[in-house]
Design a protein around this motif. Sequence first.
Motif, PDB file in Angstrom:
ATOM      1  N   ASP A 255     -30.341   5.994 117.403  1.00  0.00           N
ATOM      2  CA  ASP A 255     -28.940   5.682 117.157  1.00  0.00           C
ATOM      3  C   ASP A 255     -28.754   4.562 116.137  1.00  0.00           C
ATOM      4  N   ARG A 256     -29.813   4.230 115.408  1.00  0.00           N
ATOM      5  CA  ARG A 256     -29.734   3.233 114.338  1.00  0.00           C
ATOM      6  C   ARG A 256     -30.028   3.934 113.019  1.00  0.00           C
ATOM      7  N   LEU A 257     -29.159   3.738 112.032  1.00  0.00           N
ATOM      8  CA  LEU A 257     -29.368   4.331 110.716  1.00  0.00           C
ATOM      9  C   LEU A 257     -30.045   3.305 109.817  1.00  0.00           C
ATOM     10  N   TYR A 258     -31.264   3.611 109.397  1.00  0.00           N
ATOM     11  CA  TYR A 258     -32.003   2.759 108.469  1.00  0.00           C
ATOM     12  C   TYR A 258     -31.759   3.246 107.043  1.00  0.00           C
ATOM     13  N   ILE A 259     -31.589   2.294 106.125  1.00  0.00           N
ATOM     14  CA  ILE A 259     -31.176   2.596 104.753  1.00  0.00           C
ATOM     15  C   ILE A 259     -32.091   1.869 103.785  1.00  0.00           C
ATOM     16  N   THR A 260     -32.686   2.599 102.850  1.00  0.00           N
ATOM     17  CA  THR A 260     -33.531   1.992 101.823  1.00  0.00           C
ATOM     18  C   THR A 260     -32.753   1.861 100.514  1.00  0.00           C
ATOM     19  N   THR A 261     -33.149   0.856  99.706  1.00  0.00           N
ATOM     20  CA  THR A 261     -32.476   0.583  98.436  1.00  0.00           C
ATOM     21  C   THR A 261     -33.508   0.229  97.371  1.00  0.00           C
TER      22      THR A 261
END
Length: 297
Positions: A255-261
């Motif tokens: 339920d956690r959205l991990y986001i790369t940049t």
Amino acid sequence: MTADAKIKVELASDAQAPLGEGPVWDARDGKLYWVDILSHRVHIHHPQEPAEDAAIELAPHVSAIVPRRSGGFALTLQDGFYVCDSAGGGLTRLAEVEASVPGNRFNDGKCDPAGRFVAGTMSMNDEPGRGALYSLDAGHAVETLVQDVSISNGLAWSGDGATMYYIDTPTQRVVAFDYDTATGAVANRRVVVEMPTDEGSPDGMTIDAEGMLWIAHWGGWQVSRWNPATGEKLLSVPVPASQVTSCAFGGERLDRLYITTARVGLGETELAAQPHAGGLFCADVGVRGLPTAEYGG
């Protein structure tokens, strides 16, 4: 969830990665793995103890890492599909790809529900149509699924495995295919999402348990949620970095959205405005994702 939902995005790791990509949750150890393609590194994020985050250098151009059903991991490097016993263990190449296409490298990759490793390529010299999308089965045989690809990127499968979603970034579109999980064959290509150019370009992608697509906007400062049945944009999650590359659900409940940049190509003024560009971010978005599919070979 409504379009005006207030979602707080937090910095999970200030990695300063030139080209962060490919986050994947590994339920075996409760960690998030992601890559920095240009620094040839695999990053390991410990959500409960971020001080123990680590980075392991690999070469050349590691672009995707996925758990392997028999233990260890499968990866794509510049020239093919590999496996290793651990994220930093010795590499064994399973299949060489595009040996006759100099200047190409692998980019994004994920496993289908049946355990095939699906990943695509792109030109490092920005030559359009030089890439393709490939599938590696458990016996290490490689099939070509899509040709004439410019920047192979986001992948996702519906919960029943019957639909594959795919992004070739310069097209500004997400396309869907009927997907045969028994054979890995694709058919009936159609457009399901078109991203406006003023919102950046579609990059990495994931899917939630409700069947909605989450897309990273390269040059668009956001991750967005879309309904592939209608093409409607449902939600935008602002990210404090312009070059948003990919996203994946993780955590014990997914339920956690991990986001790369990424920070590659940004000048001093741009970096001053987004000092954490190249970092890993995380947000509670109110929905859950699907379990990570493992490579079966």
